[in-house]
Scaffold this motif. Structure first.
Motif, PDB file in Angstrom:
ATOM      1  N   PRO A 154     -17.137  61.567  67.937  1.00 44.50           N
ATOM      2  CA  PRO A 154     -16.462  62.208  69.060  1.00 44.50           C
ATOM      3  C   PRO A 154     -14.951  62.169  68.856  1.00 44.50           C
ATOM      4  O   PRO A 154     -14.430  61.262  68.187  1.00 44.50           O
ATOM      5  N   MET A 155     -14.283  63.129  69.430  1.00 40.88           N
ATOM      6  CA  MET A 155     -12.832  63.221  69.342  1.00 40.88           C
ATOM      7  C   MET A 155     -12.164  61.915  69.749  1.00 40.88           C
ATOM      8  O   MET A 155     -11.209  61.467  69.113  1.00 40.88           O
ATOM      9  N   THR A 156     -12.696  61.291  70.800  1.00 42.80           N
ATOM     10  CA  THR A 156     -12.081  60.050  71.296  1.00 42.80           C
ATOM     11  C   THR A 156     -12.169  58.938  70.253  1.00 42.80           C
ATOM     12  O   THR A 156     -11.212  58.205  70.023  1.00 42.80           O
TER      13      THR A 156
ATOM     14  N   GLY B  74      -6.629  57.823  64.886  1.00 46.11           N
ATOM     15  CA  GLY B  74      -5.884  59.018  64.489  1.00 46.11           C
ATOM     16  C   GLY B  74      -6.497  59.769  63.326  1.00 46.11           C
ATOM     17  O   GLY B  74      -5.836  60.522  62.634  1.00 46.11           O
ATOM     18  N   THR B  75      -7.782  59.556  63.113  1.00 48.49           N
ATOM     19  CA  THR B  75      -8.465  60.264  62.030  1.00 48.49           C
ATOM     20  C   THR B  75      -8.591  61.759  62.363  1.00 48.49           C
ATOM     21  O   THR B  75      -8.964  62.127  63.478  1.00 48.49           O
ATOM     22  N   GLN B  76      -8.237  62.592  61.411  1.00 48.98           N
ATOM     23  CA  GLN B  76      -8.244  64.043  61.627  1.00 48.98           C
ATOM     24  C   GLN B  76      -9.613  64.652  61.318  1.00 48.98           C
ATOM     25  O   GLN B  76     -10.399  64.081  60.555  1.00 48.98           O
TER      26      GLN B  76
ATOM     27  N   ARG C 120     -15.933  65.949  66.776  1.00 50.53           N
ATOM     28  CA  ARG C 120     -16.401  66.865  67.815  1.00 50.53           C
ATOM     29  C   ARG C 120     -15.480  66.871  69.026  1.00 50.53           C
ATOM     30  O   ARG C 120     -15.147  65.823  69.579  1.00 50.53           O
ATOM     31  N   THR C 121     -15.124  68.040  69.456  1.00 49.21           N
ATOM     32  CA  THR C 121     -14.384  68.201  70.704  1.00 49.21           C
ATOM     33  C   THR C 121     -15.403  68.188  71.841  1.00 49.21           C
ATOM     34  O   THR C 121     -16.433  68.844  71.726  1.00 49.21           O
TER      35      THR C 121
END
Ligand code: ZN
Length: 375
Positions: free
Chosen positions: A273-275, A299-301, A331-332
């Motif tokens: 997940p994005m978080t 901060g992983t892209q 995932r956003t």
């Protein structure tokens, strides 16, 4: 206009007899109807024959050099038997040049067997770590009734009456190459020089029978899709009980649902997940044979790749293993409820990131659309 016989053979005007012979032999190998099924090749071969007939004959060649065509109607070709002459087999041409293989003699009844190939489907675990795989092969094996001799008990092969044991019969042809003696396998004995008056009832004289066998093949660790494992002497037994060929087991690796293999490296995709990508997290990754803890840094892209060394496929040659590459699919979040959306907006505001309010007042996207529609 006279034909360019030199051009057809691809030799210069001052070519000597050997050059011409060599050029012809090379072209005959390429265009003879016995070796080249293309109808255009047959036409070309006729031209090549004519060119050779003319240029290999001093008298005809002189005529060509003076601008004439000895093969043209009324060209004074003489008693050459006409263009092309009788049809000459490819092997006969080769024989005429190499002095003939002469007596090829009877072919032996006992000959080496052919190789066999078998496909073996394996999964990634098996190709990576090796396996002892049971296989079933369908090949010719030695006939136990006659032990390969092909004759019924107490009987023997008999010399062929037609060819007298030579295994071939000869005929003489007059061609533009001169007299060509050609040999054909004797039809009465199929070229063996002997016949079997009483063939073995089990194998009908072949000396072998087809059967299905079960074997175990040891597949080493690290094999790849398409590789072949050679099992010496496990192929077809030859006619007349001749030595067996080899058996090749061709590896086919079934696609794995998690890992894609590239050489000895493995690749897999993990969704985070994005978080988690933003805050960092620890993942537990199941490799082929272990579980590994993997740290996802804060901060992983998206599309980042993490590498776990030595957790790929063992190298077939040498020691060590390939690596496992974990591709992170960030995932956003979708379908936010009211609270979640508010939190994200607060977060964006705290970060100083402008947020267009899509749903309420017509956000960025709808403004663009309106501009297109001229509103
Ligand atoms: Zn037999």
């Amino acid at each position: 206009m006279a034909k360019d016989y030199y051009g057809i053979l691809g030799v210069p005007k001052d070519a000597d007899a050997d050059d011409i012979k060599r050029a012809y032999r090379k072209l005959a190998r390429q265009y003879h109807p016995d070796v080249n099924p293309d109808p255009a090749a047959a036409e070309k071969f006729k031209d090549i024959n004519n060119a050779y007939e003319v240029l290999s004959d001093d008298q005809k060649r002189r005529m060509v050099d003076l601008g004439g065509d000895p093969l043209a109607p009324g060209g004074g070709g003489g008693a050459g038997g006409g263009p092309g002459g009788p049809f000459v087999g490819f092997q006969d041409i080769m024989d005429a040049f190499f002095g003939g293989s002469g007596s090829r003699g009877p072919r032996p009844r006992t000959r080496p067997g052919a190789d066999a190939i078998l496909r073996l489907d394996l999964d990634l675990f098996e190709t990576a770590f090796g396996v002892e795989a049971p296989i079933t092969v369908d090949t010719a094996v030695l006939c136990t009734t006659c032990s390969g001799a092909g004759t019924a008990a107490g009987t023997h092969p008999k010399t062929c009456d037609t060819c007298g044991g030579r295994g071939e019969v000869q005929s003489v042809q007059r061609t533009f190459l001169g007299q060509v003696v050609s040999s054909r396998p004797c039809a009465a004995c199929q070229g063996f020089g002997t016949t079997l008056p009483h063939p073995c009832p089990t194998c009908a004289g072949d000396g072998r029978v087809r059967t299905r066998r079960s074997l175990t093949v040891k597949i080493p660790a690290g094999v790849e899709d398409g590789m072949r494992i050679r099992l010496a002497g496990q192929g077809e037994v030859g006619p007349g009980g001749g030595p067996s060929g080899d058996l090749y087991v061709e590896i086919h690796e079934r696609p794995h649902d998690v890992y894609a293999r590239k050489g000895d490296d493995l690749h897999c995709k993990v969704t985070v997940p994005m978080t988690a990508a933003a805050l960092g997290t620890r993942l537990t990754i199941k490799t082929l044979d272990s579980e590994e803890q993997l740290e996802v840094k804060p901060g992983t892209q998206p599309n980042s790749t993490l590498r776990i060394r030595g957790k790929g496929v063992p190298h077939l040659r040498g020691s060590g293993r390939g690596d496992l590459f974990v591709h992170l699919d960030v995932r956003t979040p979708t379908r936010l409820d009211g609270d979640q959306e508010r939190l994200l907006r607060d977060f964006a505001r705290a970060r100083g990131e402008e947020v267009a309010e899509l749903s309420k007042q017509g956000g960025f996207f709808s403004r663009v659309r309106d501009a297109f529609n001229g509103h």
